[in-house]
Design an enzyme around this catalytic site. Structure first.
Site, PDB file in Angstrom:
ATOM      1  CG  ASP A 223      -1.825   1.250   1.534  1.00 42.51           C
ATOM      2  OD1 ASP A 223      -3.484   1.224   0.323  1.00 42.51           O
ATOM      3  OD2 ASP A 223      -1.986   1.703   2.624  1.00 42.51           O
ATOM      4  CD  GLU A 274      17.218 -13.566   3.332  1.00 42.58           C
ATOM      5  OE1 GLU A 274      16.914 -14.894   3.989  1.00 42.58           O
ATOM      6  OE2 GLU A 274      16.815 -13.124   3.161  1.00 42.58           O
TER       7      GLU A 274
END
Length: 549
Positions: A223, A274
């Site tokens: 957002d 990751e």
């Protein structure tokens, strides 16, 4: 790459405008580059426990519907504990679930169920501001000298606010604390802006990302990704707030799009790297599309949403410019475009495009256009049903925009009304005998119910489902190269990939258009399309997909 004008083959008095897109994607490209992502406004999707509020249990029960529809992923609007001032975008705890929606185990179960159905789950994250009920802000209110106070923007008591910044919801962007200090909120007063120059803020959000990634989510919609950092000197904006057509421009230079924000996304990208198969998509509402695209550079967000189509009028020049400029801007940074035609902040497509049968026909045509374009497509819940904007009575409204503007702006409640699942009095949103929905559902919405549209092969729902199935089969759609051309009131997107070409042709005029074709009609958005010889007669406000091997 810039647009070029091509006059060859154009009828007298018309021009053909062609934009080349970025290079085609390879078969090894990640899922998110061409995904169709379904946006779930959680509070309005499906109520599982009968309290009139959509929740995670209700969403889990409806996952088979999304798999049947054929989307690739779902993005869920905020599910966190909230102060309730702005539809969940005022967050109290980023690593928890609001009890109205369930708990963390419900998110884990949702992710597991979705994975079994071939769906990915993307969560909303809100890094620009917190709720005023967040423990940090509460501590800052109690003690101006505490460490938490440096995590927000406070200014000493004075007669006037520190600068001329305005709230997007109306009124000044500064409010007073009980002890007379000023604090910054670029949205509602209950949403104090975080100070990202305090490293504790960045560290805490990294913990939030890992918390949810460890639970199997496939990424985040970010957002206000163009926010976070503000001008370090809190200088006045060169002009007071005035919304531009396509987003925030130079008149708001001190509040948005500060250069430091790009380092945040580089850190977040390294975290996602990751976790295999995860992504970040940013809400970047800037007037300059070249600036929007910079957020999608290879080491930043995976995607930044392109809102030009969402904010364009129904006209060939407007749509051609919206598509072509996005292809150019994102192509320059090697990123796919993330296309949007509807969301929880904008009036429904059917109403924006004229309402009634005209608006519905145009929304159907726009759906085929959206799903033909190279890149990802974001579909807002209910748009696949052809829902119009609901007329919510003033006494039922919840949106702070309505209240902050003293009723001058209608607010966003009309696009957030609960989904109609069946033609019963409660439209199947809640179990039988449940509480009333949190926003009133128009009685006329029963005609749009999922149960009715699944039985009608000509419905908007079936159009979306068939389009999604064809898109999945044709590498030219979603993953190919594209050129955009216009001739009079006819817009054409030619998509090429996997040795095949598909043209999406949209007639945005008032008369039938004759379109040359030497291939197969794959799908049309409406009735009345016919193919006389080597041409296709295309009625007004209608789109067609034409396959050309």
């Amino acid at each position: 790459m810039s647009a070029r004008l091509v006059a060859a083959g154009a009828a007298a008095g018309t021009q053909q405008v062609v934009w080349p897109s970025s290079p085609a994607q390879s078969a090894e490209d990640p899922w998110w580059r061409s995904a169709v992502v379904y946006q779930v406004y959680l509070r309005s999707f499906a109520d599982g426990n009968g309290d009139g509020i959509g929740d995670l249990a209700g969403l889990r029960a409806r996952l088979p519907y999304l798999a049947w529809l054929g989307v690739d992923a779902l993005w869920i609007n905020p599910h966190y504990p909230s102060g309730g001032a702005d539809g969940g975008y005022d967050v109290v705890d980023y690593r928890a679930v609001d009890p109205e929606y369930g708990d963390v185990s419900d998110v884990e179960a949702l992710v597991a169920d979705a994975r079994q159905l071939g769906l990915r789950v993307v969560l909303d994250v809100v890094p620009n501001h917190t709720s005023d009920r967040h423990p940090w802000f509460q501590a800052a209110l109690a003690d101006p000298g505490c460490p938490e106070a440096s995590r927000y923007h406070f200014a000493p008591p004075s007669e006037e606010p520190p600068n001329n910044w305005r709230s997007l919801f109306g009124g000044p962007a500064w409010s007073r604390t009980p002890d007379g200090r000023w604090y910054l909120h670029l949205f509602a007063p209950e949403q104090p802006d975080l100070n990202w120059r305090d490293p504790v803020v960045a560290d805490d959000f990294e913990r939030t990302l890992r918390f949810w990634l460890d639970r199997g989510v496939s990424g985040f919609r970010v957002d206000v990704a163009y926010g976070l950092y503000k001008d370090a000197g809190l200088r006045d904006n060169p002009g007071s707030y005035s919304p531009t057509l396509f987003g925030h421009g130079p008149e708001q230079a001190m509040t948005w799009n500060q250069p430091e924000v790009h380092d945040v996304w580089r850190r977040w990208r390294s975290v996602c790297d990751e976790y295999t198969g995860t992504m970040l998509v940013g809400e970047v509402c800037l007037a300059d599309l070249d600036e929007v695209a910079l957020y999608s550079r290879p080491d930043e967000l995976h995607q930044s949403l392109s809102f030009r189509l969402l904010k364009s009028s129904w006209s060939t020049p407007a749509f051609a410019e919206a598509i072509g400029s996005a292809l150019d801007a994102f192509g320059r940074v090697g990123a796919p475009v993330s296309w949007v035609l509807g969301n929880h902040d904008k009036d429904r497509m059917v109403s924006r495009f004229g309402g009634g049968e005209t608006g519905l026909a145009r929304a159907r045509a726009a759906a085929l256009l959206l799903l033909s374009l190279p890149g990802s497509a974001y579909v807002y819940a209910g748009d696949e049903l052809g829902l119009p904007q609901a007329d919510v009575p003033d006494e039922a409204k919840r949106d702070p925009i309505f209240f902050r503007s003293n009723g001058e702006r209608a607010g966003r409640d009309g696009c957030r009304v609960p989904m109609p699942w069946n033609a019963s009095a409660g439209v199947g949103f809640s179990p039988a005998g449940a509480a009333r929905p949190w926003l009133p559902v128009p009685a006329a919405w029963r005609q749009h119910a999922v149960s009715r549209q699944t039985r009608d092969s000509s419905s908007v729902l079936h159009l979306y489902r068939e389009a999604l199935a064809i898109r999945a089969e044709h590498p030219a759609l979603g993953t190919g190269e594209a050129t955009v051309s216009t001739r009079g009131d006819v817009l054409t997107v030619r998509c090429t990939g996997g040795g095949r070409t598909v043209r999406c042709v949209v007639n945005m005029g008032t008369g039938t258009a004759l379109v040359r074709s030497r291939g197969e009609v794959l799908l049309t958005s409406g009735a009345g399309v016919h193919a006389p010889g080597r041409s296709v007669a295309l009625p007004p406000d209608t789109a067609v997909w034409l396959a050309e091997d």
